[in-house]
Design an enzyme around this catalytic site. Structure first.
Site, PDB file in Angstrom:
ATOM      1  N   ARG A   1       0.780  -1.311   0.003  1.00 43.99           N
ATOM      2  CA  ARG A   1       0.027   0.051   0.125  1.00 43.99           C
ATOM      3  C   ARG A   1       0.956   1.486   0.107  1.00 43.99           C
ATOM      4  NH1 ARG A   1      -2.365  -3.275  -1.427  1.00 43.99           N
ATOM      5  NH2 ARG A   1      -4.135  -4.369  -0.594  1.00 43.99           N
TER       6      ARG A   1
ATOM      7  N   SER B   1     -10.940  -0.502   2.899  1.00 38.72           N
ATOM      8  CA  SER B   1     -10.305  -0.678   4.303  1.00 38.72           C
ATOM      9  C   SER B   1      -9.734   0.565   4.808  1.00 38.72           C
ATOM     10  CB  SER B   1      -9.405  -1.828   3.982  1.00 38.72           C
ATOM     11  OG  SER B   1      -9.963  -3.234   3.630  1.00 38.72           O
TER      12      SER B   1
ATOM     13  N   GLU C   1      -4.853   3.023   6.334  1.00 45.36           N
ATOM     14  CA  GLU C   1      -4.513   2.783   4.917  1.00 45.36           C
ATOM     15  C   GLU C   1      -5.222   4.119   4.237  1.00 45.36           C
ATOM     16  OE1 GLU C   1      -5.440  -0.986   3.089  1.00 45.36           O
ATOM     17  OE2 GLU C   1      -6.326   0.142   1.251  1.00 45.36           O
TER      18      GLU C   1
HETATM   19  C1  LIG Z   1     -15.500  -0.479  -1.803  1.00 41.51           C
HETATM   20  C2  LIG Z   1     -14.125  -0.203  -1.964  1.00 41.51           C
HETATM   21  C3  LIG Z   1     -13.379  -1.383  -2.045  1.00 41.51           C
HETATM   22  C4  LIG Z   1     -12.091  -1.075  -1.937  1.00 41.51           C
HETATM   23  N1  LIG Z   1     -11.174  -2.130  -2.367  1.00 41.51           N
HETATM   24  C5  LIG Z   1      -9.708  -2.132  -2.462  1.00 41.51           C
HETATM   25  C6  LIG Z   1      -9.042  -3.206  -2.706  1.00 41.51           C
HETATM   26  O1  LIG Z   1      -9.313  -4.422  -2.790  1.00 41.51           O
HETATM   27  N2  LIG Z   1      -7.527  -3.036  -2.756  1.00 41.51           N
HETATM   28  C7  LIG Z   1      -6.892  -1.897  -2.441  1.00 41.51           C
HETATM   29  O2  LIG Z   1      -5.927  -1.700  -2.657  1.00 41.51           O
HETATM   30  N3  LIG Z   1      -7.585  -0.544  -2.294  1.00 41.51           N
HETATM   31  C8  LIG Z   1      -9.213  -0.913  -2.321  1.00 41.51           C
HETATM   32  N4  LIG Z   1      -9.948   0.128  -1.874  1.00 41.51           N
HETATM   33  C9  LIG Z   1      -9.450   1.666  -1.815  1.00 41.51           C
HETATM   34  C10 LIG Z   1      -8.931   2.460  -3.107  1.00 41.51           C
HETATM   35  O3  LIG Z   1     -10.352   2.023  -4.097  1.00 41.51           O
HETATM   36  C11 LIG Z   1      -7.684   2.335  -3.839  1.00 41.51           C
HETATM   37  O4  LIG Z   1      -6.745   2.817  -2.788  1.00 41.51           O
HETATM   38  C12 LIG Z   1      -7.591   2.928  -4.968  1.00 41.51           C
HETATM   39  O5  LIG Z   1      -6.391   2.916  -5.667  1.00 41.51           O
HETATM   40  C13 LIG Z   1      -7.490   4.842  -4.922  1.00 41.51           C
HETATM   41  O6  LIG Z   1      -7.606   5.267  -6.185  1.00 41.51           O
HETATM   42  P1  LIG Z   1      -8.353   6.760  -6.224  1.00 41.51           P
HETATM   43  O7  LIG Z   1      -8.240   6.989  -7.537  1.00 41.51           O
HETATM   44  O8  LIG Z   1      -9.793   6.864  -5.572  1.00 41.51           O
HETATM   45  O9  LIG Z   1      -7.360   7.499  -5.099  1.00 41.51           O
HETATM   46  P2  LIG Z   1      -7.538   8.864  -4.231  1.00 41.51           P
HETATM   47  O10 LIG Z   1      -8.561   8.002  -3.246  1.00 41.51           O
HETATM   48  O11 LIG Z   1      -8.340   9.951  -5.072  1.00 41.51           O
HETATM   49  O12 LIG Z   1      -6.325   9.203  -3.689  1.00 41.51           O
HETATM   50  C14 LIG Z   1      -5.563   8.372  -3.091  1.00 41.51           C
HETATM   51  C15 LIG Z   1      -4.101   8.915  -2.775  1.00 41.51           C
HETATM   52  O13 LIG Z   1      -3.378   8.849  -4.137  1.00 41.51           O
HETATM   53  C16 LIG Z   1      -3.094  10.287  -4.512  1.00 41.51           C
HETATM   54  N5  LIG Z   1      -3.496  10.209  -6.042  1.00 41.51           N
HETATM   55  C17 LIG Z   1      -4.358  10.086  -6.716  1.00 41.51           C
HETATM   56  N6  LIG Z   1      -4.217  10.180  -7.856  1.00 41.51           N
HETATM   57  C18 LIG Z   1      -2.933  10.485  -8.026  1.00 41.51           C
HETATM   58  C19 LIG Z   1      -2.073  10.788  -8.995  1.00 41.51           C
HETATM   59  N7  LIG Z   1      -2.351  10.704 -10.534  1.00 41.51           N
HETATM   60  N8  LIG Z   1      -0.743  10.761  -8.951  1.00 41.51           N
HETATM   61  C20 LIG Z   1      -0.212  10.829  -7.677  1.00 41.51           C
HETATM   62  N9  LIG Z   1      -0.877  10.737  -6.825  1.00 41.51           N
HETATM   63  C21 LIG Z   1      -2.391  10.416  -6.869  1.00 41.51           C
HETATM   64  C22 LIG Z   1      -3.828  11.221  -3.689  1.00 41.51           C
HETATM   65  O14 LIG Z   1      -3.288  12.424  -3.440  1.00 41.51           O
HETATM   66  C23 LIG Z   1      -4.042  10.499  -2.366  1.00 41.51           C
HETATM   67  O15 LIG Z   1      -3.054  10.492  -1.420  1.00 41.51           O
HETATM   68  C24 LIG Z   1     -11.332   0.076  -1.957  1.00 41.51           C
HETATM   69  C25 LIG Z   1     -12.101   1.342  -1.878  1.00 41.51           C
HETATM   70  C26 LIG Z   1     -13.592   0.992  -1.717  1.00 41.51           C
HETATM   71  C27 LIG Z   1     -14.438   2.258  -1.595  1.00 41.51           C
END
Ligand SMILES: Cc1cc2nc3c(=O)[nH]c(=O)nc-3n(C[C@H](O)[C@H](O)[C@H](O)COP(=O)(O)OP(=O)(O)OC[C@H]3O[C@@H](n4cnc5c(N)ncnc54)[C@H](O)[C@@H]3O)c2cc1C
Length: 317
Positions: A188, A237, A307
């Site tokens: 992560r 999570s 996380e």
């Molecule tokens: C129902 C549900 C299930 C999930 N299941 C999983 C799972 O199975 N495994 C898992 O690992 N995660 C899971 N997640 C968590 C989440 O989906 C992941 O961490 C996902 O990768 C986050 O992507 P995001 O675009 O939403 O990032 P955001 O939430 O928008 O950002 C997360 C971080 O990344 C940074 N960021 C975003 N975009 C960029 C970019 N282009 N460049 C640099 N930094 C950036 C942001 O500033 C922030 O610090 C789940 C979430 C939900 C709601």
């Protein structure tokens, strides 16, 4: 030096900044924009400015502007792994659209290669790659984020985004032009610089049988629906799994399922998820997270680590 609440809530943009941003991004900058609709938790106060950037040139221009004006900024993907404070975010929140949503998938010898912009959703990426027979893509299915956010988080399940990365391109205020970086990937998190925006990524998968890959992906999605409250606003999570254990198991063991603070609730279905039952505030969620963490520490002797990323200003009341 600590700020008073009213200082922490004061916009960092002056009239000149607002005029400049409106000039560079007409129609694509919103000032004092509530961030709740841009997060999966549906929580969060206003950003001083939310800018939708559509090309690498625009991103470079914005990076230069932030650098010159010493303005804080952050990039938001799908907002599925962040808790945004009720006081919102000072400075600029960047969202990527336009060319950052482009995706192409091709076959190259024994590999399936996916080239995608950082704003491509993991759902679209996994579906497209699976149809080409990208073996292992099932481990990334059902993650509701963008590719950029998922790379930052090294998101995944039994396998993670980093396992498939061939090339990553980033831009930053000190080096605004797109450039490739070499990263290390951990559970992560990665060695991606704090101030780097991922702009595009190339992933490589072993080539498998598309029908088998799709079937495996489908199976995993069905399992997810059964074990996670995916219809409710949450951020997946909340805590990382401690070495050799599962955060959800520990949280369930202390009897926290169903605990509530305001309208935030520890999911009765998956103990590591916190649901927003309607109008939960960031304060509700943060209070519940602290309560769960304390209970697990007191009764199990394990210090759970978040996380989800906490973003912006957290205020009382
Ligand atoms: C129902 C549900 C299930 C999930 N299941 C999983 C799972 O199975 N495994 C898992 O690992 N995660 C899971 N997640 C968590 C989440 O989906 C992941 O961490 C996902 O990768 C986050 O992507 P995001 O675009 O939403 O990032 P955001 O939430 O928008 O950002 C997360 C971080 O990344 C940074 N960021 C975003 N975009 C960029 C970019 N282009 N460049 C640099 N930094 C950036 C942001 O500033 C922030 O610090 C789940 C979430 C939900 C709601």
């Amino acid at each position: 030096m600590s700020l008073t609440t009213s200082q922490a809530l004061q916009s960092l943009l002056d009239e000149g900044d607002r005029t400049t941003l409106s000039g560079i991004f007409p129609e694509r900058v919103c000032f004092d924009e509530p961030l709740a609709p841009y997060t999966s938790w549906r929580i969060g106060g206003p950003a001083d400015a939310l800018v939708n950037v559509e090309s690498e040139e625009e991103l470079a221009q914005l990076m230069r502007f932030c650098f010159k004006r010493h303005l804080p900024w952050l990039v938001l993907g799908s907002g599925s792994n962040v808790l945004v404070g009720d006081g919102g975010v000072r400075g600029i929140v960047i969202r990527l659209g336009g060319c950052f949503t482009a995706i192409s998938v091709r076959l190259e010898g024994k590999h399936v290669i996916a080239e995608a912009g950082a704003s491509v959703g993991m759902a679209a990426l996994t579906a497209k790659a699976a149809s080409a027979g990208a073996s292992g893509i099932g481990s990334l299915s059902g993650i509701p984020g963008t590719l950029g956010g998922s790379l930052r988080m090294n998101a995944g399940t039994d396998r993670e985004v980093g396992d498939f990365v061939r090339e990553v391109w980033v831009q930053s205020p000190s080096k605004p032009e797109p450039h490739a970086v070499s990263l290390q990937y951990y559970y992560r998190h990665t060695t991606l610089e704090h101030d780097a925006v991922v702009s595009r990524v190339t992933l490589a998968f072993e080539r498998g049988d598309p029908a088998e890959v799709r079937a495996e992906m489908q199976e995993r999605l069905v399992r997810r629906k059964r074990t996670q409250p995916i219809a409710l606003p949450n951020a997946g999570s909340c805590f990382r799994n401690p070495p050799g254990d599962k955060a959800a198991r520990l949280i369930e063991a202390v009897g926290a399922k169903g605990w509530r603070e305001g309208e935030a609730e520890v999911s009765p279905l998956h103990a590591n998820f916190i649901n927003n039952l309607g109008r939960a505030s960031a304060k509700d969620v943060a209070t519940l997270l602290a309560r769960v963490r304390r209970a697990v520490s007191d009764r199990c002797g394990v210090d759970l680590q978040l996380e989800v990323h906490l973003i912006g200003v957290f205020v009382d009341g």
